[in-house]
Motif scaffolding. Structure first.
Motif, PDB file in Angstrom:
ATOM      1  N   CYS A   1       0.848  -1.181   0.000  1.00 25.14           N
ATOM      2  CA  CYS A   1       0.000   0.000   0.000  1.00 25.14           C
ATOM      3  C   CYS A   1       0.885   1.233   0.000  1.00 25.14           C
TER       4      CYS A   1
ATOM      5  N   CYS B   1       0.459   2.999   3.730  1.00 23.49           N
ATOM      6  CA  CYS B   1       0.900   2.417   5.000  1.00 23.49           C
ATOM      7  C   CYS B   1       1.956   1.332   4.820  1.00 23.49           C
TER       8      CYS B   1
ATOM      9  N   LYS C   1      -5.124  -1.723   6.842  1.00 27.34           N
ATOM     10  CA  LYS C   1      -5.659  -0.521   7.484  1.00 27.34           C
ATOM     11  C   LYS C   1      -6.838   0.077   6.743  1.00 27.34           C
TER      12      LYS C   1
ATOM     13  N   CYS D   1      -6.599   2.033   3.961  1.00 31.76           N
ATOM     14  CA  CYS D   1      -6.358   3.279   3.221  1.00 31.76           C
ATOM     15  C   CYS D   1      -6.382   3.023   1.725  1.00 31.76           C
TER      16      CYS D   1
END
Ligand SMILES: [Zn+2]
Length: 71
Positions: free
Chosen positions: A36, A39, A61, A63
């Motif tokens: 990602c 993150c 997470k 995102c």
């Protein structure tokens, strides 16, 4: 008044991110590990068979959350 230059820059940006998403999707679906961008956690492909409602590519997470249409 619309700022034409700004508008076309915006368009360009969203086109790029769409191309990036497609590229990212291809890699994940080919079994490659993709991190990602936000993150740095590995992205995972989720399919309805795994008990999720929508298919998509997500990080832990959340995102990154790319919805996929398989049907
Ligand atoms: Zn993330």
């Amino acid at each position: 008044m619309i700022d034409i230059k700004q508008f076309s820059a915006l368009q360009k940006k969203s086109k790029n991110s769409f191309a990036n998403q497609r590229q990212l999707m291809k890699k994940v679906m080919a079994g490659q590990t993709v991190l990602c961008p936000a993150c740095q956690q590995p992205l995972r492909l989720q399919t309805p068979e795994q008990g999720t409602e929508n298919s998509g590519i997500r990080c832990k997470k959340g995102c990154t959350d790319i919805q996929l249409d398989f049907v």
